[in-house]
Design an enzyme around this catalytic site. Structure first.
Site, short mmCIF file in Angstrom:
data_model
loop_
_atom_site.label_atom_id
_atom_site.label_comp_id
_atom_site.label_asym_id
_atom_site.label_seq_id
_atom_site.Cartn_x
_atom_site.Cartn_y
_atom_site.Cartn_z
CB SER A 107 -0.85 -0.25 1.44
OG SER A 107 -2.03 1.45 1.29
CG ASN A 114 6.77 7.58 3.05
OD1 ASN A 114 5.64 8.11 3.04
ND2 ASN A 114 7.02 6.20 3.13
CB CYS A 160 -0.09 6.03 8.63
SG CYS A 160 0.75 7.37 7.90
CG ASN A 200 3.18 1.59 8.09
OD1 ASN A 200 4.26 2.00 6.95
ND2 ASN A 200 1.75 1.83 8.20
N GLY A 220 7.29 -2.53 -2.47
CA GLY A 220 6.56 -1.67 -2.62
C GLY A 220 7.54 -0.35 -2.77
CB THR A 221 10.63 0.51 -1.65
OG1 THR A 221 10.23 1.24 -0.23
CG2 THR A 221 11.93 1.89 -2.02
#
Lengths: 263, 305
Positions: free
Chosen positions: B23, B71, B132, B194, B267-268
């Site tokens: 995500s 980020n 998050c 996460n 992800g990245t």
């Protein structure tokens, strides 16, 4: 597809101290790229540096299938890129993003470049050469030796004006002073600008004052380059004008209408 | 030898292969459609959704760090209604399960978002983001505390018939304890990890490099931390695990699987190489063939034996 994992380096040239022009053999990109769009280049297959680097398309030669990028060495990524030699390959995504809107027939165009900001505007100049619009190029830099590609710009026969911070060539002072006069004399109907943030901010203010439309090519640190990660956003006015929205420089830009950008 | 079996089951959700997108790194899928055959992905986990649109954090939102990125996007998203109306129809064209990541400021918001998504056709599961690090509320305030994490899980479970995957944070003392709490609260599966909370200073400006001051670290730099977390959670609970954190190649993905992950999320690596998911998928397949393993499930948690 817009991903080319092995694009060949045709040649690399130093055009000024720390400024390089890299020519790549990429027929598909060359055929489809529009002024203001960019290439997202992976400089090393390793993890240092990790991210790709975005570069505006600086020139395209469709007959030869070549595209060029123009850049200044500012960090690890660009330092490594400057070491690339003829015959080596690079992983390139592109062309990406939204480019400049070409002027309508009869509109007088003014291109305002600060330093390395000439990179995308040179491609726009090349494209405008095939049209009948009159073109002003306003070129600014700190000192004369940092004025890039003056001779090549001259070959397209625009009305060229130059400014340097120290007065070592052309007008002494910021390039935006030249734009101020041009707008006051109503010699530009549509303005295109790329350069440092302070310069773009002044350009936007001048355009607003004179009621002239223009577009700015913005720069921001990018992640994905395709609009997925929401890293490279800039603050813009929302559609209804009552608030603001963060828009993606990579996908909704890198070229934005000057009036949309909130400074 | 026949092609090895790559299908995996995550809480009743059958995935044709174990390679998902993480995500926040893959938008709503359409952004990467010119680069990736979305039909070949095991699943698409979309950008985190909230009840109302969110503007996100002020830029700069990303800085590069050694083998990683930091980020602080701040959950910028157009809101769940806009997602349903404007983005989900595109994703329905593909034979790939869509997993909706959800976040909220409050328990009520998680529930409201879950309810809206549950009625929609084309959503295969919910991934509940309680981890998050970049928002003041609706992130770690729920994920850092086992009882708060359990409370969110219970509320979302009650609000939906979809499988509920809870996404855990590494920014806790014991990830195993949080995993146990959400498992008892009814979670069907877990995703981890996460990003790790971090920050950098721009010494030229003498200020934090990110507009939000702190951010979340991802990329290969965090991979060993993530593998350890998967290892620990695999021992703590029996739930299926989706492992993620710095996966850039098939060997990385296999580490997570052997540590106990039944699926992995990339992800990245999408940013470095838009074809990363496809290369990881074919690399896993090749590994199984070369080692004469007929089924990917045989490798799940094998490092514990």
């Amino acid at each position: 597809m817009k991903h080319f994992p092995a694009v060949e380096v045709i040649r690399q040239e130093m055009v000024a101290p720390d400024c390089y022009r890299l020519h790549l053999f990429a027929p598909e990109i060359s055929a489809s790229a529009k002024p203001g769009q960019f290439l997202h280049i992976r400089i090393t297959p390793g993890l240092e540096p990790l991210l790709r680097r975005p570069f505006s398309v600086h020139a395209a030669d469709r007959q030869k299938g070549e595209v060029a990028v123009l850049y200044r060495v500012v960090g690890r990524g660009t330092r490594l890129l400057a070491e690339k030699k003829k015959g080596e390959t690079l992983d390139v995504m592109g062309p990406l993003g939204r480019g400049f809107t070409l002027p309508a027939p009869g509109q007088k165009a003014a291109l305002v470049a600060g330093g390395i900001g000439i990179a995308p505007l040179f491609f726009l100049l090349q494209t405008l050469a095939g049209l009948k619009n009159s073109v002003h190029v306003l070129l600014g830099a700190r000192v004369a030796k940092e004025l890039l590609l003056i001779r090549e710009i001259g070959a397209y026969k625009p009305s060229l004006m130059v400014a340097t911070d120290d007065g070592s060539r052309g007008r002494r002072g910021p390039v935006t002073e030249l734009l101020r006069e041009l707008l006051a004399e109503r010699k530009a109907d549509r303005v295109y600008a790329c350069g440092p943030t302070a310069m773009l901010k002044t350009v936007a203010a001048l355009l607003q004052k004179h009621g002239v439309d223009g577009e700015l090519s913005l720069e921001e640190r990018m992640g994905c380059g395709v609009g997925a990660c929401l890293s490279c956003v800039c603050k813009t006015s929302s559609k209804d004008g009552t608030s603001f929205a963060y828009r993606r420089v990579c996908l909704e830009g890198p070229v934005f209408p000057a009036r949309d950008v909130i400074w | 030898m026949n092609k090895p079996n790559l299908t995996v089951d995550i809480a009743g959700l059958r995935l044709k292969n174990p390679v998902l997108t993480a995500s926040g790194t893959f938008g709503f899928g359409s952004e990467y459609a010119p680069f990736v055959d979305l039909n070949r992905l095991g699943g698409i986990v979309v950008k985190g959704l909230t009840l109302e649109p969110r503007l996100g954090n002020p830029p700069p939102r990303m800085v590069e760090t050694p083998a990683g990125i930091l980020n602080s996007i701040g959950l910028q998203n157009p809101g769940v209604d806009c997602f349903l109306a404007e983005h989900l129809p595109f994703l329905r064209q593909f034979a790939t399960p869509v997993i909706a990541n959800i976040a909220g400021n409050s328990l009520q918001e998680y529930v409201a978002v879950a309810e809206k998504l549950t009625g929609a056709s084309g959503i295969a599961a919910l991934e509940v983001n309680i981890s998050c690090p970049n928002v003041k509320r609706g992130g770690l305030q729920f994920g850092a505390d086992p009882s708060a994490a359990a409370q969110v899980t219970r509320a979302v479970k009650k609000a939906t018939t979809l499988p509920v995957i809870v996404k855990l944070s590494p920014n806790v003392t014991s990830i195993g304890e949080v995993a146990r709490a959400v498992a008892e609260a009814g979670a069907d599966a877990l995703s981890l990890i996460n990003t790790l909370a971090g920050m950098t200073i721009d010494i030229r400006r003498r200020r934090p490099a990110l507009g939000n001051i702190t951010g979340g670290l991802s990329g290969p730099a965090i991979r060993p931390v993530a593998v350890r977390a998967v290892w620990e959670v695999y021992q703590a609970v029996k739930l299926p695990i989706i492992g993620m954190g710095g996966i850039v190649c098939a060997a990385d993905a296999l580490e997570f699987i052997m540590a106990g992950a039944r699926a992995v999320a990339v992800g990245t690596a999408n940013f470095l190489n838009p074809g990363a998911t496809m290369e990881i998928l074919s690399g896993i397949e090749r590994f199984l063939e070369e080692n004469e393993i007929g089924d990917i499930n045989e490798l799940v948690g094998i490092a514990h034996e």
